[in-house]
Design an enzyme around this catalytic site. Structure first.
Site, PDB file in Angstrom:
ATOM      1  N   CYS A 113      41.037  60.420  30.090  1.00  0.00           N
ATOM      2  CA  CYS A 113      40.898  60.551  31.552  1.00  0.00           C
ATOM      3  C   CYS A 113      41.660  61.759  32.089  1.00  0.00           C
ATOM      4  O   CYS A 113      41.497  62.115  33.261  1.00  0.00           O
ATOM      5  CB  CYS A 113      41.395  59.290  32.231  1.00  0.00           C
ATOM      6  SG  CYS A 113      40.613  57.801  31.611  1.00  0.00           S
ATOM      7  N   HIS A 254      43.903  60.474  39.082  1.00  0.00           N
ATOM      8  CA  HIS A 254      42.836  59.829  38.312  1.00  0.00           C
ATOM      9  C   HIS A 254      42.626  58.433  38.896  1.00  0.00           C
ATOM     10  O   HIS A 254      43.583  57.697  39.154  1.00  0.00           O
ATOM     11  CB  HIS A 254      43.228  59.759  36.838  1.00  0.00           C
ATOM     12  CG  HIS A 254      42.352  58.832  36.059  1.00  0.00           C
ATOM     13  ND1 HIS A 254      40.976  58.884  36.135  1.00  0.00           N
ATOM     14  CD2 HIS A 254      42.646  57.809  35.214  1.00  0.00           C
ATOM     15  CE1 HIS A 254      40.466  57.938  35.377  1.00  0.00           C
ATOM     16  NE2 HIS A 254      41.454  57.268  34.809  1.00  0.00           N
ATOM     17  N   ASN A 284      36.328  53.505  37.501  1.00  0.00           N
ATOM     18  CA  ASN A 284      37.025  54.505  36.680  1.00  0.00           C
ATOM     19  C   ASN A 284      35.983  55.342  35.928  1.00  0.00           C
ATOM     20  O   ASN A 284      35.307  54.833  35.033  1.00  0.00           O
ATOM     21  CB  ASN A 284      37.943  53.767  35.698  1.00  0.00           C
ATOM     22  CG  ASN A 284      38.726  54.708  34.796  1.00  0.00           C
ATOM     23  OD1 ASN A 284      38.421  55.892  34.701  1.00  0.00           O
ATOM     24  ND2 ASN A 284      39.726  54.170  34.120  1.00  0.00           N
TER      25      ASN A 284
HETATM   26  O1  UT7 Z   1      41.820  55.319  32.847  1.00  0.00           O
HETATM   27  C1  UT7 Z   1      42.873  54.901  32.044  1.00  0.00           C
HETATM   28  C2  UT7 Z   1      42.599  53.595  31.423  1.00  0.00           C
HETATM   29  N1  UT7 Z   1      42.628  52.433  32.217  1.00  0.00           N
HETATM   30  C3  UT7 Z   1      43.616  52.012  33.009  1.00  0.00           C
HETATM   31  O2  UT7 Z   1      44.405  52.747  33.473  1.00  0.00           O
HETATM   32  C4  UT7 Z   1      43.737  50.565  33.295  1.00  0.00           C
HETATM   33  C5  UT7 Z   1      45.181  50.132  33.280  1.00  0.00           C
HETATM   34  N2  UT7 Z   1      45.338  48.694  33.441  1.00  0.00           N
HETATM   35  C6  UT7 Z   1      44.921  48.033  34.545  1.00  0.00           C
HETATM   36  O3  UT7 Z   1      44.403  48.609  35.482  1.00  0.00           O
HETATM   37  C7  UT7 Z   1      45.200  46.537  34.622  1.00  0.00           C
HETATM   38  O4  UT7 Z   1      46.113  46.196  33.623  1.00  0.00           O
HETATM   39  C8  UT7 Z   1      43.908  45.684  34.484  1.00  0.00           C
HETATM   40  C9  UT7 Z   1      43.033  45.877  35.711  1.00  0.00           C
HETATM   41  C10 UT7 Z   1      43.157  46.055  33.224  1.00  0.00           C
HETATM   42  C11 UT7 Z   1      44.296  44.193  34.420  1.00  0.00           C
HETATM   43  O5  UT7 Z   1      44.991  43.806  35.571  1.00  0.00           O
HETATM   44  P1  UT7 Z   1      46.308  42.924  35.455  1.00  0.00           P
HETATM   45  O6  UT7 Z   1      46.751  42.587  36.816  1.00  0.00           O
HETATM   46  O7  UT7 Z   1      47.279  43.676  34.568  1.00  0.00           O
HETATM   47  O8  UT7 Z   1      45.763  41.618  34.803  1.00  0.00           O
HETATM   48  P2  UT7 Z   1      46.254  40.938  33.444  1.00  0.00           P
HETATM   49  O9  UT7 Z   1      45.912  41.762  32.272  1.00  0.00           O
HETATM   50  O10 UT7 Z   1      47.674  40.536  33.655  1.00  0.00           O
HETATM   51  O11 UT7 Z   1      45.351  39.652  33.381  1.00  0.00           O
HETATM   52  C12 UT7 Z   1      45.564  38.578  34.252  1.00  0.00           C
HETATM   53  C13 UT7 Z   1      44.500  37.518  34.006  1.00  0.00           C
HETATM   54  C14 UT7 Z   1      44.277  37.186  32.540  1.00  0.00           C
HETATM   55  O12 UT7 Z   1      44.072  35.806  32.463  1.00  0.00           O
HETATM   56  P3  UT7 Z   1      45.229  34.869  31.859  1.00  0.00           P
HETATM   57  O13 UT7 Z   1      45.413  35.331  30.444  1.00  0.00           O
HETATM   58  O14 UT7 Z   1      46.434  35.101  32.724  1.00  0.00           O
HETATM   59  O15 UT7 Z   1      44.649  33.509  31.995  1.00  0.00           O
HETATM   60  C15 UT7 Z   1      42.945  37.860  32.222  1.00  0.00           C
HETATM   61  O16 UT7 Z   1      42.213  37.177  31.245  1.00  0.00           O
HETATM   62  O17 UT7 Z   1      43.247  37.986  34.510  1.00  0.00           O
HETATM   63  C16 UT7 Z   1      42.242  37.763  33.537  1.00  0.00           C
HETATM   64  N3  UT7 Z   1      41.189  38.754  33.696  1.00  0.00           N
HETATM   65  C17 UT7 Z   1      40.156  38.568  34.530  1.00  0.00           C
HETATM   66  N4  UT7 Z   1      39.833  37.554  35.346  1.00  0.00           N
HETATM   67  C18 UT7 Z   1      38.718  37.681  36.065  1.00  0.00           C
HETATM   68  C19 UT7 Z   1      41.078  39.974  33.110  1.00  0.00           C
HETATM   69  N5  UT7 Z   1      39.973  40.588  33.536  1.00  0.00           N
HETATM   70  C20 UT7 Z   1      39.374  39.736  34.417  1.00  0.00           C
HETATM   71  C21 UT7 Z   1      38.220  39.807  35.199  1.00  0.00           C
HETATM   72  N6  UT7 Z   1      37.935  38.762  36.002  1.00  0.00           N
HETATM   73  N7  UT7 Z   1      37.391  40.874  35.173  1.00  0.00           N
END
Ligand code: UT7
Length: 327
Positions: A113, A254, A284
């Site tokens: 990215c 980004h 993204n």
């Molecule tokens: O371009 C460079 C690459 N990308 C990035 O920069 C992305 C960087 N990371 C992020 O933006 C965030 O970490 C995410 C958006 C990917 C995730 O957000 P988060 O607030 O860190 O969520 P999390 O990983 O702590 O997940 C929380 C919960 C999990 O459930 P459990 O294990 O707590 O029960 C996930 O399974 O949210 C769940 N989850 C979802 N729930 C509904 C993950 N994706 C989804 C979804 N819908 N799409």
């Protein structure tokens, strides 16, 4: 001699897909996606559109706006993590041919990215050294082709699109790409990758787990990395140019997650309004996100000659970096 952005162009495929449509495919909701990322829509390439097709549209628009003929371009650089072919030939070669850039060298640049930021700095150095006079720098992505549509952790995050800049030589001593920071932390390579299909884990019919061919990400760790490097990179580029944040009209980050930008703004005590954001519309788009944002800013007449802006990005590699640009 300065390297100046003469024009910007962008292209987003017409198919615009809402979060609700993803809720029909995986176990997610509009509420979760908006509250965790800020994303509301993404544009998705048509079945017959590859990265080069979108790169060409963005490039054409940028060249038209700069009044540049195809034969004037010395080099085309395409930054992409989702190029037409796995490995080779370079997407830039397809673009070179179809845009009729008859005297241009053509190469792809892979910096995740951060690709457009790396591309601008590369173009700047060709121009400042006298090796080239006009360079087309493009970020083009078809990430929806390489994401796992069954993995809710990643598939809701990405979109397709392209953005392009014509970078040219100028005698101006005030405008241009003034400075850049390009960095990498390769120790984090496996936090965001496509594990299979390369020489590390070659594709083997009947053996390779198909999910290994798609984007895999440790979202939490990439999030922490992203906030850290946005804060330190903005600080570093300001300091090494004897500037303060008050000198900067906009930061163009980004567009990966609105919460990453909010956290970085808070930690660096920079007003959130200085950060230009359009992730809600495009999700993204990796190397395309910064030029798509710049194109929107130009079309909204937000950038005036002499405005100082900072681009800042992070991504697979892991890579990160920034450009200081006087518009
Ligand atoms: O371009 C460079 C690459 N990308 C990035 O920069 C992305 C960087 N990371 C992020 O933006 C965030 O970490 C995410 C958006 C990917 C995730 O957000 P988060 O607030 O860190 O969520 P999390 O990983 O702590 O997940 C929380 C919960 C999990 O459930 P459990 O294990 O707590 O029960 C996930 O399974 O949210 C769940 N989850 C979802 N729930 C509904 C993950 N994706 C989804 C979804 N819908 N799409």
């Amino acid at each position: 001699m300065r390297a100046v952005i003469e024009s910007i162009g962008a292209y987003a495929p017409p198919r615009r897909v809402s979060n609700d449509e993803f809720a029909k495919i995986v176990d997610t909701t509009d509420e979760w996606i908006v509250s965790h990322t800020g994303i509301r829509f993404r544009h998705i390439a048509a079945d017959d559109q590859a990265a080069s097709d979108m790169a060409i549209e963005a490039g054409k628009l940028a060249m038209g706006r700069a009044g540049v003929e195809p034969g004037d371009i010395d080099l085309v650089i395409v930054s992409s993590a989702s190029s037409d072919y796995p490995g080779f030939p370079a997407t830039a070669c397809i673009v070179q041919d179809k845009l009729g850039l008859r005297k241009a060298g053509a190469m792809d640049l892979l910096a995740g990215c951060t690709g457009f930021i790396y591309g601008l700095e590369t173009a700047k150095n060709y121009i400042v050294s006298g090796s080239a006079k006009k360079i087309l720098v493009i970020g083009a992505e078809t990430l929806t082709r390489i994401m796992d549509w069954t993995d809710r952790n990643t598939c809701v995050l990405f979109g397709d699109g392209a953005g392009a800049a014509v970078v040219g030589a100028s005698e101006s001593d005030s405008r241009g790409i003034i400075d850049s920071i390009l960095r990498a932390e390769g120790s984090g390579a496996e936090l965001l990758d496509r594990p299979a299909g390369g020489s590390r884990m070659p594709f083997k019919a009947g053996e390779t787990d198909p999910s290994e061919l798609y984007i895999k990400m440790d979202g939490g760790k990439v999030y922490i990395f992203a906030v850290r490097v946005i804060v330190t990179t903005i600080k570093a580029i300001l300091e090494q140019n004897n500037l303060t944040i008050d000198d900067i009209k906009y930061i163009v980050p980004h567009q990966a997650n609105i919460r990453i930008i909010e956290a970085a703004a808070k930690r660096s005590k920079i007003p959130l309004e200085k950060f230009y954001m359009n992730i809600q519309e495009f999700a993204n788009t990796s190397a395309a996100s910064i030029p798509i944002a710049l194109n929107e800013m130009v079309e909204k007449n937000l950038l005036k000659k002499g405005d100082k802006i900072i681009t800042v990005g992070f991504g697979a590699g892991l890579t990160y970096g920034a450009n200081l640009i006087v518009w």
